[in-house]
Design a protein around this motif. Structure first.
Motif, PDB file in Angstrom:
ATOM      1  N   ARG A 111       0.931  -1.343  -0.051  1.00  5.49           N
ATOM      2  CA  ARG A 111      -0.071  -0.021   0.020  1.00  5.49           C
ATOM      3  C   ARG A 111       0.947   1.225  -0.045  1.00  5.49           C
ATOM      4  O   ARG A 111       1.841   1.363   0.668  1.00  5.49           O
ATOM      5  N   THR A 112       0.345   2.151  -0.753  1.00  6.48           N
ATOM      6  CA  THR A 112       1.159   3.664  -0.916  1.00  6.48           C
ATOM      7  C   THR A 112       0.534   4.506  -0.268  1.00  6.48           C
ATOM      8  O   THR A 112       1.015   5.725  -0.052  1.00  6.48           O
ATOM      9  N   LYS A 113      -0.772   4.358   0.077  1.00  7.01           N
ATOM     10  CA  LYS A 113      -1.602   5.247   0.935  1.00  7.01           C
ATOM     11  C   LYS A 113      -1.924   4.604   2.006  1.00  7.01           C
ATOM     12  O   LYS A 113      -1.818   3.473   2.350  1.00  7.01           O
ATOM     13  N   PRO A 114      -2.403   5.684   3.115  1.00  5.15           N
ATOM     14  CA  PRO A 114      -2.903   5.159   4.493  1.00  5.15           C
ATOM     15  C   PRO A 114      -3.920   4.165   4.375  1.00  5.15           C
ATOM     16  O   PRO A 114      -4.740   4.026   3.171  1.00  5.15           O
ATOM     17  N   ASP A 115      -4.210   3.320   5.584  1.00 12.53           N
ATOM     18  CA  ASP A 115      -5.491   2.697   5.446  1.00 12.53           C
ATOM     19  C   ASP A 115      -6.799   3.739   5.323  1.00 12.53           C
ATOM     20  O   ASP A 115      -6.725   4.656   5.678  1.00 12.53           O
ATOM     21  N   PRO A 116      -7.820   2.905   4.713  1.00 14.54           N
ATOM     22  CA  PRO A 116      -9.127   3.685   4.534  1.00 14.54           C
ATOM     23  C   PRO A 116      -9.658   4.276   6.069  1.00 14.54           C
ATOM     24  O   PRO A 116     -10.174   5.461   6.084  1.00 14.54           O
ATOM     25  N   GLU A 117      -9.477   3.638   7.050  1.00 16.55           N
ATOM     26  CA  GLU A 117      -9.817   4.236   8.318  1.00 16.55           C
ATOM     27  C   GLU A 117      -9.163   5.507   8.628  1.00 16.55           C
ATOM     28  O   GLU A 117      -9.427   6.321   8.985  1.00 16.55           O
ATOM     29  N   VAL A 118      -7.803   5.432   8.406  1.00 17.23           N
ATOM     30  CA  VAL A 118      -6.845   6.453   8.767  1.00 17.23           C
ATOM     31  C   VAL A 118      -7.223   7.670   7.750  1.00 17.23           C
ATOM     32  O   VAL A 118      -7.053   8.793   8.040  1.00 17.23           O
ATOM     33  N   GLU A 119      -7.266   7.367   6.428  1.00 21.44           N
ATOM     34  CA  GLU A 119      -7.970   8.427   5.456  1.00 21.44           C
ATOM     35  C   GLU A 119      -9.206   8.983   6.167  1.00 21.44           C
ATOM     36  O   GLU A 119      -9.169  10.200   6.031  1.00 21.44           O
ATOM     37  N   GLU A 120     -10.291   8.224   6.298  1.00 21.05           N
ATOM     38  CA  GLU A 120     -11.309   9.077   6.942  1.00 21.05           C
ATOM     39  C   GLU A 120     -10.994   9.909   8.245  1.00 21.05           C
ATOM     40  O   GLU A 120     -11.641  11.133   8.342  1.00 21.05           O
ATOM     41  N   GLN A 121     -10.183   9.212   9.222  1.00 22.91           N
ATOM     42  CA  GLN A 121      -9.927  10.126  10.153  1.00 22.91           C
ATOM     43  C   GLN A 121      -9.189  11.503  10.032  1.00 22.91           C
ATOM     44  O   GLN A 121      -9.625  12.607  10.458  1.00 22.91           O
ATOM     45  N   GLU A 122      -8.407  11.584   8.849  1.00 23.86           N
ATOM     46  CA  GLU A 122      -7.515  12.619   8.413  1.00 23.86           C
ATOM     47  C   GLU A 122      -8.472  13.374   7.797  1.00 23.86           C
ATOM     48  O   GLU A 122      -8.487  14.660   7.949  1.00 23.86           O
ATOM     49  N   LYS A 123      -9.458  13.067   6.965  1.00 22.45           N
ATOM     50  CA  LYS A 123     -10.660  13.944   6.469  1.00 22.45           C
ATOM     51  C   LYS A 123     -11.264  14.701   7.625  1.00 22.45           C
ATOM     52  O   LYS A 123     -11.676  15.916   7.432  1.00 22.45           O
ATOM     53  N   GLN A 124     -11.747  14.077   8.692  1.00 21.46           N
ATOM     54  CA  GLN A 124     -12.556  14.586   9.609  1.00 21.46           C
ATOM     55  C   GLN A 124     -11.692  15.762  10.460  1.00 21.46           C
ATOM     56  O   GLN A 124     -12.169  16.767  10.621  1.00 21.46           O
ATOM     57  N   LEU A 125     -10.521  15.504  10.664  1.00 21.91           N
ATOM     58  CA  LEU A 125      -9.835  16.427  11.196  1.00 21.91           C
ATOM     59  C   LEU A 125      -9.338  17.585  10.351  1.00 21.91           C
ATOM     60  O   LEU A 125      -9.490  18.915  10.803  1.00 21.91           O
ATOM     61  N   SER A 126      -9.337  17.394   9.053  1.00 20.33           N
ATOM     62  CA  SER A 126      -9.192  18.575   8.245  1.00 20.33           C
ATOM     63  C   SER A 126     -10.397  19.348   8.173  1.00 20.33           C
ATOM     64  O   SER A 126     -10.362  20.699   7.863  1.00 20.33           O
ATOM     65  N   ALA A 127     -11.542  18.859   8.093  1.00 20.87           N
ATOM     66  CA  ALA A 127     -12.851  19.591   8.208  1.00 20.87           C
ATOM     67  C   ALA A 127     -12.999  20.368   9.352  1.00 20.87           C
ATOM     68  O   ALA A 127     -13.333  21.333   9.410  1.00 20.87           O
ATOM     69  N   GLU A 128     -12.708  19.755  10.539  1.00 21.52           N
ATOM     70  CA  GLU A 128     -12.794  20.710  11.825  1.00 21.52           C
ATOM     71  C   GLU A 128     -11.594  21.439  11.707  1.00 21.52           C
ATOM     72  O   GLU A 128     -12.178  22.682  12.250  1.00 21.52           O
ATOM     73  N   ALA A 129     -10.355  21.477  11.292  1.00 23.81           N
ATOM     74  CA  ALA A 129      -9.603  22.636  11.379  1.00 23.81           C
ATOM     75  C   ALA A 129     -10.296  23.734  10.558  1.00 23.81           C
ATOM     76  O   ALA A 129      -9.891  24.887  10.489  1.00 23.81           O
ATOM     77  N   ALA A 130     -10.666  23.343   9.400  1.00 20.73           N
ATOM     78  CA  ALA A 130     -11.190  24.704   8.453  1.00 20.73           C
ATOM     79  C   ALA A 130     -12.405  25.130   9.197  1.00 20.73           C
ATOM     80  O   ALA A 130     -12.601  26.132   8.705  1.00 20.73           O
ATOM     81  N   ARG A 131     -13.088  24.759   9.995  1.00 25.30           N
ATOM     82  CA  ARG A 131     -14.307  25.252  10.560  1.00 25.30           C
ATOM     83  C   ARG A 131     -13.816  26.391  11.660  1.00 25.30           C
ATOM     84  O   ARG A 131     -14.456  27.131  12.302  1.00 25.30           O
ATOM     85  N   ILE A 132     -12.608  26.105  12.311  1.00 25.28           N
ATOM     86  CA  ILE A 132     -12.188  27.100  13.170  1.00 25.28           C
ATOM     87  C   ILE A 132     -11.676  28.202  12.624  1.00 25.28           C
ATOM     88  O   ILE A 132     -11.017  28.498  11.741  1.00 25.28           O
ATOM     89  N   GLY A 133     -12.350  29.442  13.367  1.00 23.23           N
ATOM     90  CA  GLY A 133     -11.806  30.892  12.690  1.00 23.23           C
ATOM     91  C   GLY A 133     -10.274  31.191  13.181  1.00 23.23           C
ATOM     92  O   GLY A 133      -9.690  30.670  13.975  1.00 23.23           O
ATOM     93  N   PRO A 134      -9.752  32.207  12.498  1.00 25.32           N
ATOM     94  CA  PRO A 134      -8.533  32.744  12.851  1.00 25.32           C
ATOM     95  C   PRO A 134      -8.119  32.918  13.984  1.00 25.32           C
ATOM     96  O   PRO A 134      -7.138  32.797  14.849  1.00 25.32           O
ATOM     97  N   GLU A 135      -9.185  33.691  14.742  1.00 26.31           N
ATOM     98  CA  GLU A 135      -9.088  34.120  16.233  1.00 26.31           C
ATOM     99  C   GLU A 135      -8.936  32.926  17.060  1.00 26.31           C
ATOM    100  O   GLU A 135      -7.986  33.062  18.162  1.00 26.31           O
ATOM    101  N   VAL A 136      -9.838  32.288  16.954  1.00 25.69           N
ATOM    102  CA  VAL A 136      -9.879  30.948  17.725  1.00 25.69           C
ATOM    103  C   VAL A 136      -8.434  30.009  17.601  1.00 25.69           C
ATOM    104  O   VAL A 136      -7.981  29.454  18.687  1.00 25.69           O
ATOM    105  N   ALA A 137      -8.232  29.908  16.386  1.00 25.18           N
ATOM    106  CA  ALA A 137      -7.074  29.055  16.156  1.00 25.18           C
ATOM    107  C   ALA A 137      -5.689  29.744  16.890  1.00 25.18           C
ATOM    108  O   ALA A 137      -4.900  29.163  17.346  1.00 25.18           O
ATOM    109  N   GLN A 138      -5.852  31.252  16.794  1.00 24.16           N
ATOM    110  CA  GLN A 138      -4.706  31.982  17.251  1.00 24.16           C
ATOM    111  C   GLN A 138      -4.662  31.797  18.822  1.00 24.16           C
ATOM    112  O   GLN A 138      -3.478  31.502  19.308  1.00 24.16           O
TER     113      GLN A 138
END
Length: 269
Positions: A111-138
């Protein structure tokens, strides 16, 4: 040109396999020590093992970043033969970890990519990070930096913190019992709780015609040197050892011995 690249690839693979084998042996040795020799391990020895592993990892990274090392990302591995039967040569090469090269194992090992479960968790984390505003992130970044700074400060000064905590524990911890102290002072100063009976054959000496002073340092116990037939008031030679001269035989002195009544006991009041 192609043969030269193949030879260079084979040489780099052999060097990489050798470095990884050294790293694996060091890991196995360190794990064995942790599991079987943990009672004899010292902190300097653990630090030495970590330093050895860190040096070997840095060597592998330098080998991969070397200009003469070909890019392994451009190389494609294609399985030429898949079989559900056990392959002894493959088991020997993989140290019995992969005894069969079948359709079930190939997708996991190639396999050259992560497992499907790991890929799904990475997508969820990326979506949560995109919802956070710049002030909250700072704010979260500042809080994390502060936490890391405090942790680094504690790690850099563990000795001072331990000494301060030890001193605080010593100050707060009570090392005596007030009840026992009061009982000891009452027994020494006032004779409270002491037994009133005297050992047989011992009397208290004093001067004739003078009352006995209780608690004074002049009270002494002497033993009558004669038999039980001596009467009170008779002069007898009694051997007394002078205080302040240990180990010397004092001279014989004559003194009058009177029977000390129970009423003269210093603690019988």
């Amino acid at each position: 040109m192609q043969q030269r690249e193949e030879k260079q690839l084979e040489a780099s693979l052999e060097s990489l396999i050798s470095r990884v084998a050294h790293l694996k042996n060091s890991l196995q040795s360190f794990i064995y020590k942790l599991e079987n020799e943990y009672d004899r391990l010292t902190w300097p020895s653990v630090l030495d093992n970590f330093a050895l592993l860190s040096g070997q990892l840095n060597t592998v990274n330098k080998l991969l970043r070397n200009e003469k090392t070909p890019s392994y990302r451009n190389q494609v591995i294609i399985p030429l033969l898949l079989s559900p039967d056990r392959d002894e040569e493959l088991a020997k090469l993989t140290e019995q970890r992969v005894p069969v090269f079948s359709h079930e194992i190939v997708p996991d090992h190639l396999r050259t990519k992560p497992d499907p479960e790991v890929e799904e968790q990475e997508k969820q984390l990326s979506a949560e990070a995109a919802r956070i505003g710049p002030e909250v992130a700072q704010k979260q970044i500042q809080a994390l930096n502060k936490l890391c700074s405090n942790l680094l400060e504690k790690l850099n000064n563990p000795r001072d913190d331990r000494e301060a905590e030890t001193a605080a524990l010593r100050q707060n911890k009570q090392s005596f019992n007030p009840a026992d102290t009061n009982a000891l002072v009452a027994a020494v100063g006032f004779g409270k709780g002491l037994s009133k009976c005297r050992p047989p054959g011992s009397v208290t000496s004093g001067h004739p015609g003078q009352p006995m002073m209780s608690g004074g340092p002049t009270l002494q116990q002497v033993t009558i040197a004669g038999t039980s037939g001596h009467q009170p008031g008779m002069g007898s030679s009694v051997a007394q050892q002078q205080p302040g001269q240990p180990g010397k035989m004092p001279s014989s002195i004559k003194t009058n011995i009177k029977s000390a009544s129970a009423s003269l006991h210093p603690y019988n009041r």
